[in-house]
Every structure is written in structure tokens, then in C-alpha cells.
Design a protein around this motif. Structure first.
Motif, short mmCIF file in Angstrom:
data_model
loop_
_atom_site.label_atom_id
_atom_site.label_comp_id
_atom_site.label_asym_id
_atom_site.label_seq_id
_atom_site.Cartn_x
_atom_site.Cartn_y
_atom_site.Cartn_z
N SER A 85 0.84 -1.21 0.00
CA SER A 85 0.00 0.00 0.00
C SER A 85 0.87 1.26 0.00
CB SER A 85 -0.91 0.04 1.23
OG SER A 85 -1.96 -0.87 1.10
N HIS A 113 -5.90 2.48 -0.10
CA HIS A 113 -5.48 3.04 -1.38
C HIS A 113 -6.40 4.21 -1.75
CE1 HIS A 113 -3.21 3.12 -5.03
NE2 HIS A 113 -4.27 2.90 -5.80
N ALA A 157 2.94 -2.70 -7.85
CA ALA A 157 2.57 -1.65 -6.90
C ALA A 157 3.26 -0.34 -7.29
CB ALA A 157 2.94 -2.06 -5.48
N HIS A 200 -8.58 1.23 -9.91
CA HIS A 200 -7.74 0.31 -9.14
C HIS A 200 -8.41 -1.07 -9.09
CE1 HIS A 200 -5.75 -1.51 -5.54
NE2 HIS A 200 -4.76 -1.29 -6.39
N PHE A 252 -12.24 2.83 -7.28
CA PHE A 252 -11.45 1.91 -6.45
C PHE A 252 -12.31 0.69 -6.15
CE2 PHE A 252 -7.85 4.73 -5.53
CZ PHE A 252 -8.36 5.93 -6.01
N THR A 259 1.54 0.94 -10.23
CA THR A 259 0.25 1.50 -9.79
C THR A 259 0.43 2.96 -9.40
OG1 THR A 259 -0.56 -0.65 -9.06
CG2 THR A 259 -1.56 1.29 -8.03
N TRP A 260 1.54 3.24 -8.70
CA TRP A 260 1.80 4.62 -8.29
C TRP A 260 2.01 5.53 -9.50
CZ3 TRP A 260 0.82 8.52 -5.66
CH2 TRP A 260 1.67 9.63 -5.55
N LEU A 317 -2.32 -2.92 -7.09
CA LEU A 317 -1.19 -2.99 -6.15
C LEU A 317 -0.98 -4.37 -5.54
CD1 LEU A 317 -1.74 -2.89 -2.77
CD2 LEU A 317 -2.74 -0.71 -3.40
N ALA A 365 2.45 1.71 -3.47
CA ALA A 365 1.47 2.18 -4.46
C ALA A 365 1.02 3.62 -4.22
CB ALA A 365 0.26 1.25 -4.46
N ALA A 366 1.51 4.22 -3.13
CA ALA A 366 1.22 5.63 -2.88
C ALA A 366 2.50 6.46 -2.97
CB ALA A 366 0.56 5.81 -1.52
#
Lengths: 437, 116
Positions: A82, A207, A172, A289, A191, A175-176, A165, A85-86
Motif C-alpha cells: 500500500s 489506497h 505496486a 484500481h 477503487f 500502480t503509483w 497494487l 502504491a502511494a
């Protein structure tokens, strides 16, 4: 010079030094003597559960032949995905080598388990090797069924506004790439979460919250329209938490779309189709997502170890929910994601499950009965923004089970809960892998 | 937390900082504390002049400790969300303040003569 009243003597100093040394020498509870045995113990899977268990068994059993079977050379710290992915951690934050965590004195087979025959008590590997066991622990994790989402493939992740992610550190990170573009450009962000049992049911929410927060901090909140597609009429399996999340969503302007299960996507036109009780619905997205349906690995589903009347499309192992022992084959235990119990597909659950399996397994080898029970404990530091989280812990009965009652409020967005996630969690996880936590 | 024992805590701290760094920090803390007690016993009194400088350095230690925690985490003052967060923040600040006071007092005592 001022004369202070405090004039310690040499005796006080020595006394303090002695008590300090006594504290340092104290090293916790004393473990029982190892059980002498020649039992053959096979563990399928060197993830969080298999690794933590093997590191504890090695101290509890003397003379046992322990084999661990896992095809992956990489060990993944999945709670970190997580954060990757951020954009808060690099992909490497979640990766280590499987062998780094395994103790000496065991056999490690770097292959997949290809077959399990519970009648003859034999596991065959993808390399064709047959391994006989007296006791078996199945902890192979689960598989992400990406093919179940029509039009989706992992190649799409990172471009076309698609994130996924769960698929691993590399995905992941990709994904970011897609998500960060969305936080700058805005549009509709959807999401999703699957309708099956899943790893960490809080992660889809994390997320959502994180991407909303990052867009907000960048000053782009006005440009984003965020939709959370829930698989049923709630936002989280524990009702009191679901209600809290509903309030947070309302406060943040995140729209819940209840009973919307992702079915297919058209990446070219950026449209997603959802199954709903009223038939299929199509939604356009700028960021989507994807978390696919999750199932037990084929080797489990083909071995006859799964529940026959529960989760028939998913194949989780038929175990007693308190002892994690197989209901038809008492020499088999399941641990982690693959176990057919409600909830409990998190690293925190594994931490609670491992001592239970250890207790019953060692007792069975010693010819006695184990006493430890697993109450369904699961924990989720539910991140609500960068810098804050809610430390949510609960059990089979949907009761909140706070570790620090009266000190760390479970339903409050707190900095200390974020610090735990960011600083202490991986350390605790690593200590667990070594069998020390 | 299940089985939150002293050994679990040690294991977790070893993982946070790495085994080498963690024990180096423990040794450093023990050495500084021992040196502090040593100078107290040696001098048989507290020097208020040294203690004044130590006290003046306390706010610096407090601020440095808080900024350090924020630096190694993705968080800042705006993330304080409840009473426990404030307590943690003040706790971190207090540790920094007391730590630097002990350090400053001890260094002065060791470097200067016992006349202070």
C-alpha cells in the motif's frame, strides 16, 4: 559554586549499576525443553506463516526432519505494498530473499508443491520430487485471479489509468505511476474490491484514502471525483468500522457505490463494467484500481483439502477455526491466507495463528493435546491519509479487540497509529519471521 | 499485541535500527548515563553552572528529537489527531530534552576540571 543537596554516594552509584545489569540479564519467559522426535514435518510455503512457524519449530523439536517447499526466491513484505502504491516507499522496501529468513538444519526445496495426497501423506513438487510427511502445514498463500476480470491484463498496470497494487512490488510501483498522474490531472477514480474472500480487506480502502489525500494535498481535490465500489452493502466486514468509514467517506466527498463488483474493463475507452443486483452497469474512469478475485492455489483445490460446502468457488482449506487443524486429516494444519476461516488473511492474523499451529503440532508429536486457540484476531492499521491511520483490531465475532484500550482509540485517526504502520510494523513482521514475536 | 514481552520489544527494536546500530545506541546511552553518574559521584555535588547550560540546551534537544521523528516518517505536526498523539509528541520532546541535558552536563564535567 553552588552546593546542591544532591550528593550521591559511591554506594548509590554501584547499586544503580547493579540493578541496570540485572534488568539487562533478564531475558523473558523460559521455553519448555525441545521434544525429541524423528517426525517428518513438511511445510508448504515460505511466506509469513511458513517462515515464522519453521523458525519456532526449530527450537521446539529435537531431531525432526523439517522440509519447507516454496517456489519463490523472493520473500515479500506484503503489508508494504500500500505504501509503495502511494509513492511513499520504493518497491525494494517489500522485497528480501526467502533464504535470508530460513534457519539452518532444515531442508528447503525451491520448487512449487504440485500435488498433495493426504491419504498416502505425500507431497510432490514441480520438480517431480516426492516428499513423505507425518505432519503437514499448508501455507502457500493465495492466487490472484486476474483472468477473471475480462479485458484486464497485468501489462496494462501503470498506464491507461490502471493500478493493481496486490500483484506485487513491481506492479505496486507501476500502480503509483498511474495513480500519481491521476492525483495531478484529476477525473473519475474508481477503487474496487472483489466479492471473494481477500487479503487485508482494509487495503482497498487505504489506497482510496491515500490517493484522495495526495490529490488533496497537491491542491487538486476539486478536480477529482472518487468512487469506492464496494462488493456488497457495506464498506468493511466489521459493521462498526463500516459505519465509521461511511462517515469518513462522506466527510471527504468519496462516493460509495454499493454492490458494484468489477467484471470487465475496456482499457482503450477507459470504461469498466460492474455486476450489480440490478444488472450490469458501465462506468467511465480516469483511474481504476483493480483487485481481482482471490482463491486457494490449484494444488490445494485439487488435493481434496478444501471445504466442500463453503467458498466452493475459492477452495480454502477445511480447518477448525479455533485450532486451524484439518477437520478430516488431523495431521494437516493450514496457516495464513489459505486457511478456510472467516477473516484472517493478514500478517497480523498470521502472527496470532502461528503459535496456535505450533502448539497443536508440537503437542501432537509429543502425543498430547494442544490448548492454544485462535479467536480470529485480525489487525488493520487503516490509513486514512499520509500521516494518520486508525488501528483497527477485531475477531471472528466482529468485536473490536484493541491492544491498547483507553490509550490508542481504535476508531480515531491518529498519528501514533501511522507511526506504528510506517516504523514499527515491518520490524515487528521481521521479528515474527524470525520466530521472536 | 500478542506476547508483548521484553524480548519481543528488543527483537522489534533490533529490526527497526538494525542489530548493530541498535546495540551501539544502547551502549552509547549506557555509557553516557554511567559517565553522568560517575561525575556526580566523583564531584559529590551538582554544579549549578553546568546544570544551567544543560537546562538551556533542553529546548534544542526537544525540538531536535521531534524534528528527527518527523524526518524519518512521512508525517508532521498537522497529523496530531488525538490526546495520545500529543502525549507521544511531548514524550519524544522530553526524551530529547533530558537526553541532551545529561549529555551536556556530563561533557562539561568530563572536559572541564572538577572545580566547575
Amino acid at each position: 559554586m553552588t552546593q546542591s543537596a544532591f550528593a550521591p554516594s559511591r554506594r548509590i552509584f554501584l547499586g544503580l549499576a547493579a540493578s541496570g545489569m540485572a534488568a539487562a540479564a533478564w531475558s523473558g519467559p523460559v521455553r519448555a525443553a525441545p521434544v525429541k522426535t524423528s517426525a517428518r514435518v513438511v511445510i508448504i510455503g515460505a511466506g509469513a506463516g511458513g517462515t515464522a512457524l519453521v523458525n519456532r519449530l526449530i527450537d521446539r523439536l529435537d531431531g525432526a526432519s523439517i522440509t519447507i517447499i516454496d517456489p519463490s526466491e523472493k520473500h515479500l513484505y506484503q503489508p508494504g505494498l500500500s505504501l509503495v502504491a502511494a509513492g511513499l516507499k520504493p518497491a525494494s522496501y517489500t522485497e528480501s530473499r526467502t533464504t535470508d529468513w530460513l534457519p539452518g538444519g532444515i531442508t528447503y526445496i525451491n520448487k512449487a508443491a504440485a500435488g498433495i495426497d493426504p491419504e498416502t501423506r505425500r507431497v510432490t513438487t514441480s520438480g517431480g520430487q516426492a516428499v513423505d510427511y507425518d505432519f503437514l502445514v499448508v501455507a502457500p498463500g493465495l492466487v490472484l485471479d486476474h483472468d477473471a476480470i475480462e479485458g484486464f491484463s497485468l501489462d496494462l498496470v501503470g498506464s491507461n489509468g490502471i493500478g493493481a497494487l496486490y500483484a506485487g512490488p513491481e506492479y505496486a510501483a507501476r500502480t503509483w505511476q498511474a495513480a500519481s498522474k491521476y492525483t495531478e490531472e484529476g477525473g473519475v477514480g474508481i477503487f474496487t474490491r472483489p466479492a471473494t474472500e481477500m487479503k487485508c480487506a482494509g487495503a482497498p480502502l487505504k489506497h482510496t484514502f491515500l490517493i484522495d489525500d495526495i490529490a488533496r494535498t497537491a491542491g487538486n481535490a476539486g478536480k477529482t471525483e472518487i468512487i469506492y465500489a464496494a462488493n456488497n452493502q457495506s464498506l468493511f466486514g466489521v459493521p462498526i468500522v463500516s459505519e465509521k468509514v461511511r462517515m469518513l467517506f462522506e466527510n471527504r466527498g468519496i462516493t460509495p457505490a454499493y454492490s458494484h463488483v468489477l467484471k470487465s474493463i475496456e482499457p482503450g475507452s477507459q470504461r469498466a463494467t460492474f455486476a450489480t443486483p440490478d444488472g450490469d452497469t458501465e462506468l467511465e474512469y480516469d483511474y481504476l484500481h483493480v483487485i481481482p478475485p482471490q482463491r486457494a492455489p490449484d494444488v490445494i483445490r485439487q488435493s481434496g483439502l478444501s471445504w466442500a460446502d463453503k467458498w466452493t468457488d475459492q477452495g480454502w482449506v477445511e480447518v477448525d477455526r479455533q485450532t486451524l487443524r484439518h477437520l478430516r486429516y488431523p495431521e494437516i494444519f493450514a496457516l495464513g491466507d489459505v486457511a478456510g476461516v472467516p477473516k484472517g488473511k493478514t500478517a497480523a492474523s498470521v502472527k496470532w495463528q502461528v503459535p496456535v499451529v505450533e502448539d497443536h503440532l508440537v503437542a501432537a508429536i509429543a502425543g498430547t493435546e494442544g490448548t492454544a486457540t485462535y479467536n480470529g484476531y485480525t489487525s488493520c492499521p487503516l490509513i486514512t491519509r499520509v500521516g494518520r491511520a486508525m488501528l483497527i483490531e477485531f475477531d471472528y465475532q466482529n468485536n473490536l479487540t484493541p491492544s491498547f484500550p483507553g490509550i490508542i482509540a481504535p476508531m480515531e485517526e491518529l498519528w501514533i497509529s501511522w507511526l506504528m504502520k510506517e516504523v514499527a510494523l515491518k520490524a515487528t513482521y521481521n521479528a515474527m519471521l524470525r520466530g521472536k514475536a | 499485541m500478542k506476547d508483548l514481552t521484553f524480548t519481543t520489544l528488543i527483537a522489534v527494536f533490533e529490526e527497526i535500527f538494525g542489530r548493530g546500530l541498535f546495540w551501539a545506541m544502547v551502549v552509547a546511552a549506557v555509557v553516557i548515563t554511567a559517565a553522568y553518574l560517575y561525575v556526580l559521584v566523583r564531584d559529590r555535588s551538582m554544579s549549578m553552572r553546568k546544570f544551567l547550560l544543560a537546562q538551556l540546551s533542553m529546548p534544542l534537544g526537544a525540538i531536535a528529537a521531534v524534528l528527527f521523528v518527523q524526518l524519518i516518517t512521512n508525517s508532521g505536526f498537522s497529523d496530531i489527531g488525538g490526546p495520545i498523539d500529543l502525549i507521544v509528541l511531548l514524550g519524544v520532546a522530553s526524551l530529547g530534552a533530558v537526553g541532551i541535558a545529561v549529555l551536556v552536563y556530563t561533557l562539561q564535567s568530563l572536559i572541564r576540571s572538577r572545580t566547575g
